[in-house]
Design an enzyme around this catalytic site. Sequence first.
Site, PDB file in Angstrom:
ATOM      1  N   ARG A 174      50.806  65.479  25.061  1.00  0.00           N
ATOM      2  CA  ARG A 174      51.024  66.251  23.842  1.00  0.00           C
ATOM      3  C   ARG A 174      51.901  67.445  24.158  1.00  0.00           C
ATOM      4  O   ARG A 174      51.756  68.063  25.220  1.00  0.00           O
ATOM      5  CB  ARG A 174      49.689  66.777  23.300  1.00  0.00           C
ATOM      6  CG  ARG A 174      48.794  65.741  22.693  1.00  0.00           C
ATOM      7  CD  ARG A 174      47.597  66.386  22.019  1.00  0.00           C
ATOM      8  NE  ARG A 174      46.688  66.999  22.963  1.00  0.00           N
ATOM      9  CZ  ARG A 174      46.586  68.295  23.198  1.00  0.00           C
ATOM     10  NH1 ARG A 174      47.354  69.153  22.545  1.00  0.00           N
ATOM     11  NH2 ARG A 174      45.728  68.774  24.063  1.00  0.00           N
ATOM     12  N   TYR A 190      54.671  59.341  22.562  1.00  0.00           N
ATOM     13  CA  TYR A 190      53.430  59.350  23.352  1.00  0.00           C
ATOM     14  C   TYR A 190      52.221  59.844  22.570  1.00  0.00           C
ATOM     15  O   TYR A 190      52.285  60.861  21.868  1.00  0.00           O
ATOM     16  CB  TYR A 190      53.606  60.250  24.583  1.00  0.00           C
ATOM     17  CG  TYR A 190      52.554  59.987  25.642  1.00  0.00           C
ATOM     18  CD1 TYR A 190      52.723  58.962  26.564  1.00  0.00           C
ATOM     19  CD2 TYR A 190      51.371  60.718  25.683  1.00  0.00           C
ATOM     20  CE1 TYR A 190      51.754  58.690  27.514  1.00  0.00           C
ATOM     21  CE2 TYR A 190      50.395  60.450  26.633  1.00  0.00           C
ATOM     22  CZ  TYR A 190      50.599  59.434  27.545  1.00  0.00           C
ATOM     23  OH  TYR A 190      49.634  59.154  28.485  1.00  0.00           O
ATOM     24  N   LYS A 204      45.206  63.273  16.368  1.00  0.00           N
ATOM     25  CA  LYS A 204      45.148  64.735  16.387  1.00  0.00           C
ATOM     26  C   LYS A 204      45.782  65.336  15.135  1.00  0.00           C
ATOM     27  O   LYS A 204      45.322  66.344  14.616  1.00  0.00           O
ATOM     28  CB  LYS A 204      45.848  65.258  17.643  1.00  0.00           C
ATOM     29  CG  LYS A 204      45.271  64.720  18.943  1.00  0.00           C
ATOM     30  CD  LYS A 204      43.840  65.128  19.142  1.00  0.00           C
ATOM     31  CE  LYS A 204      43.321  64.701  20.504  1.00  0.00           C
ATOM     32  NZ  LYS A 204      41.928  65.108  20.717  1.00  0.00           N
ATOM     33  N   HIS A 215      36.754  68.568  17.053  1.00  0.00           N
ATOM     34  CA  HIS A 215      37.148  67.901  18.296  1.00  0.00           C
ATOM     35  C   HIS A 215      35.866  67.634  19.086  1.00  0.00           C
ATOM     36  O   HIS A 215      35.593  68.281  20.103  1.00  0.00           O
ATOM     37  CB  HIS A 215      38.099  68.828  19.060  1.00  0.00           C
ATOM     38  CG  HIS A 215      38.763  68.204  20.232  1.00  0.00           C
ATOM     39  ND1 HIS A 215      39.244  68.921  21.291  1.00  0.00           N
ATOM     40  CD2 HIS A 215      39.037  66.902  20.518  1.00  0.00           C
ATOM     41  CE1 HIS A 215      39.792  68.113  22.184  1.00  0.00           C
ATOM     42  NE2 HIS A 215      39.669  66.879  21.732  1.00  0.00           N
ATOM     43  N   SER A 224      40.253  69.337  25.984  1.00  0.00           N
ATOM     44  CA  SER A 224      40.826  68.058  26.403  1.00  0.00           C
ATOM     45  C   SER A 224      40.554  67.781  27.887  1.00  0.00           C
ATOM     46  O   SER A 224      40.657  68.677  28.723  1.00  0.00           O
ATOM     47  CB  SER A 224      42.335  68.080  26.182  1.00  0.00           C
ATOM     48  OG  SER A 224      42.593  68.412  24.847  1.00  0.00           O
ATOM     49  N   CYS A 243      37.878  67.102  29.681  1.00  0.00           N
ATOM     50  CA  CYS A 243      36.738  67.740  30.370  1.00  0.00           C
ATOM     51  C   CYS A 243      35.608  66.739  30.530  1.00  0.00           C
ATOM     52  O   CYS A 243      34.457  67.121  30.723  1.00  0.00           O
ATOM     53  CB  CYS A 243      36.224  68.926  29.562  1.00  0.00           C
ATOM     54  SG  CYS A 243      36.989  70.481  29.989  1.00  0.00           S
ATOM     55  N   ASP A 250      35.830  61.482  20.615  1.00  0.00           N
ATOM     56  CA  ASP A 250      36.839  62.543  20.534  1.00  0.00           C
ATOM     57  C   ASP A 250      36.786  63.378  19.253  1.00  0.00           C
ATOM     58  O   ASP A 250      37.043  64.566  19.304  1.00  0.00           O
ATOM     59  CB  ASP A 250      38.243  61.926  20.680  1.00  0.00           C
ATOM     60  CG  ASP A 250      39.317  62.947  20.982  1.00  0.00           C
ATOM     61  OD1 ASP A 250      39.041  63.885  21.753  1.00  0.00           O
ATOM     62  OD2 ASP A 250      40.431  62.828  20.436  1.00  0.00           O
ATOM     63  N   ARG A 253      46.683  56.866  30.241  1.00  0.00           N
ATOM     64  CA  ARG A 253      45.667  56.575  29.217  1.00  0.00           C
ATOM     65  C   ARG A 253      45.383  55.088  29.079  1.00  0.00           C
ATOM     66  O   ARG A 253      46.262  54.251  29.298  1.00  0.00           O
ATOM     67  CB  ARG A 253      46.172  57.066  27.853  1.00  0.00           C
ATOM     68  CG  ARG A 253      46.400  58.566  27.777  1.00  0.00           C
ATOM     69  CD  ARG A 253      45.141  59.283  27.450  1.00  0.00           C
ATOM     70  NE  ARG A 253      45.254  60.724  27.630  1.00  0.00           N
ATOM     71  CZ  ARG A 253      44.331  61.585  27.218  1.00  0.00           C
ATOM     72  NH1 ARG A 253      43.261  61.164  26.579  1.00  0.00           N
ATOM     73  NH2 ARG A 253      44.462  62.865  27.449  1.00  0.00           N
TER      74      ARG A 253
HETATM   75  O1  O2Y Z   1      48.452  63.498  25.775  1.00  0.00           O
HETATM   76  C1  O2Y Z   1      48.084  62.952  24.744  1.00  0.00           C
HETATM   77  O2  O2Y Z   1      48.854  62.702  23.837  1.00  0.00           O
HETATM   78  C2  O2Y Z   1      46.715  62.559  24.598  1.00  0.00           C
HETATM   79  S1  O2Y Z   1      45.745  63.884  24.156  1.00  0.00           S
HETATM   80  C3  O2Y Z   1      44.170  63.256  23.826  1.00  0.00           C
HETATM   81  C4  O2Y Z   1      43.961  61.903  23.711  1.00  0.00           C
HETATM   82  C5  O2Y Z   1      42.706  61.426  23.438  1.00  0.00           C
HETATM   83  C6  O2Y Z   1      41.702  62.320  23.258  1.00  0.00           C
HETATM   84  N1  O2Y Z   1      41.900  63.638  23.357  1.00  0.00           N
HETATM   85  C7  O2Y Z   1      43.101  64.122  23.662  1.00  0.00           C
HETATM   86  C8  O2Y Z   1      43.207  65.610  23.753  1.00  0.00           C
HETATM   87  O3  O2Y Z   1      44.194  66.166  24.190  1.00  0.00           O
HETATM   88  O4  O2Y Z   1      42.223  66.266  23.377  1.00  0.00           O
HETATM   89 MN    MN Z   2      40.634  65.151  22.553  1.00  0.00          MN
END
Ligand code: O2Y
Ligand code: MN
Length: 602
Positions: free
Chosen positions: A78, A217, A226, A246, A268, A270, A293, A385
């Site tokens: 992200r 991505y 999200k 979340h 994220s 954890c 999530d 992932r």
């Molecule tokens: O990097 C990403 O795009 C994935 S981020 C993500 C994916 C699944 C669950 N939680 C998260 C997060 O960043 O909290």
């Molecule tokens: Mn998450």
Amino acid sequence: MRFNEDLIKWTKHSSLIHWIQEMVKLCRPDQVHLCDGSQEEHESVCAQMVRSGTFIPLNEQKRPGSFWCHSDPNDVARVEDATFICSKRKEDAGPTNNWKDPEEMKKMLLGLFSGCMRGRTLYVIPFSMGPLGSPSSRIGVQVTDSPYVVASMYIMTRMGRSALKALGEENFVPCLHSVGVPLEPGQKDVSWPCSSTHKYIVHFPEERSIMSYGSGYGGNALLGKKCLALRIASVIGRDEGWLAEHMLILGLTSPQGEKKYFAAAFPSACGKTNLAMLKSELPGWKFECVGDDIAWMRFDQDGSLRAINPEAGFFGVAPGTSFKSNPNAMLAIAKNSIFTNVALTLDHDVWWEGMTDTPPAQLTSWLGKPWTPNDQTKAAHPNARFTAPAKQCPVMDPAWEDPKGVPISGLIFGGRRSSVTPLVCESFNWEHGVFLGASLSSEITAAAAGEIGKQRHDPFAMLPFCGYNMGDYFAHWLELGKKHPGPKLPKIFYVNWFRKGTDGKFLWPGFGENARVLKWIFERVKGQDNADVTPIGLIPKKDALDFSGLKLSQEALQELFDVKPEEWRKEVEDLRKYFSIFKDRLPSGITDQLSQLESRLK
Ligand code: O2Y
Ligand code: MN
């Protein structure tokens, strides 16, 4: 184009038809594909990605229906710097979000989107966040030029004609996405197209729409997750009196057969997925998973806080996942899964750091290059992932798709803190619990761009995901507690699995042993008198936590629950400074709690 004939056969929703036609005109794709959400369609999209070189099929004997792919090295997580909340007024996005004027942002984005799908197929993905037809669910429609997104949304959401049917003539959330790489006639595509110059993940909270450009991505591109289920849904929740959080959701059954549900927020990466499908080390205690999530929660007429998981799949961090750390996740990803940025074995299975103690002798790394254990680099990217259907997880709760949701007895906040915060503590009341959530801070992990290991404030683990002013978000939480007082109001807890001793080693074994902490929490929500009062909250009385069969020294135990007033006074100072960024939007409930904590520490 021919899709118009199909479109009017599929839906009578005139503003949806109009929006799709406008997006086609804007993006100028070569083809349009309306996704029906069928298994055949999924197989054909995956087969097409195998032909184009994006997907490598995995060994059918070892991992049927599954694929490996790797992204562009510049598109691996992200992008928080490129994520915007474009409310009309800057102060409504608040100090924790990037903001730009919505008209200016749209003008710029329309320039970028203009002709951006030349040479590509535009896919229309209607999807439901939440079980089809649940009154708590919301429908989005994503337009994208990424077949990877189509295949991922098939796993992560309920998508296709069934979602259109559930939509009827109601409002939908328009989600426009492009990887931002138009193809000139004859130009050969790359296996992971993404823009090297422009990435924008943009939310328009007032009109409840999303535009994402330049990245293919995860959270940047699968817009139901999200973007819709947290950033836009948090705004809808504020306006309609519910919560988009979340949080994982789990069910816990005692050896006596009593069952309670909990929702837990962690920043994220954890270990949320591990906790969501915990394999208990405590005999007789059973954990079941509702979601890993995101939780959408609303109070019902009886005053119970009911939670649904808006997702249908897991998009979990692969590194560190193993039969030791999370056997249920390993079973969930045994088939029909997509693996992104993990390593590929010679016999076309997958591997990542932490899956086994010793790596295979030869791999293809996440960069698509030959890799051996002598290499200094990691074989899998730290944010690699897996994408897997939730229904494949052997411990899904029988009520995980119940449209009413499950009744939540306790809410848990947790951060990655090597010092200061104890293994577990309970808030004195709802307002204090909201303060604990607002105070959450954690060490940065690989899921987000930023300096790994540095501490950052992450209120409610929502810092990257709250679609409006975080001060107003605290107020919304406080208000809900006031509106729904009574015995069914969930109790609130704070946990920290990551405290370290003076030797720099973790004090707590974590993973399956976290069940012991959940057991104490379970007993607390039942009203058991097994807590001591400290200045920071209620902690387990001596011997109240079940340590049977666990080798833990008396010193480690002492350190796990040590509340050092001088450290906490520093914490108060730090929190006061942090909360000051919210200025007049910080509710008095939070400042009152901070002052009360300060006086208790005197
Ligand atoms: O990097 C990403 O795009 C994935 S981020 C993500 C994916 C699944 C669950 N939680 C998260 C997060 O960043 O909290
Ligand atoms: Mn998450």
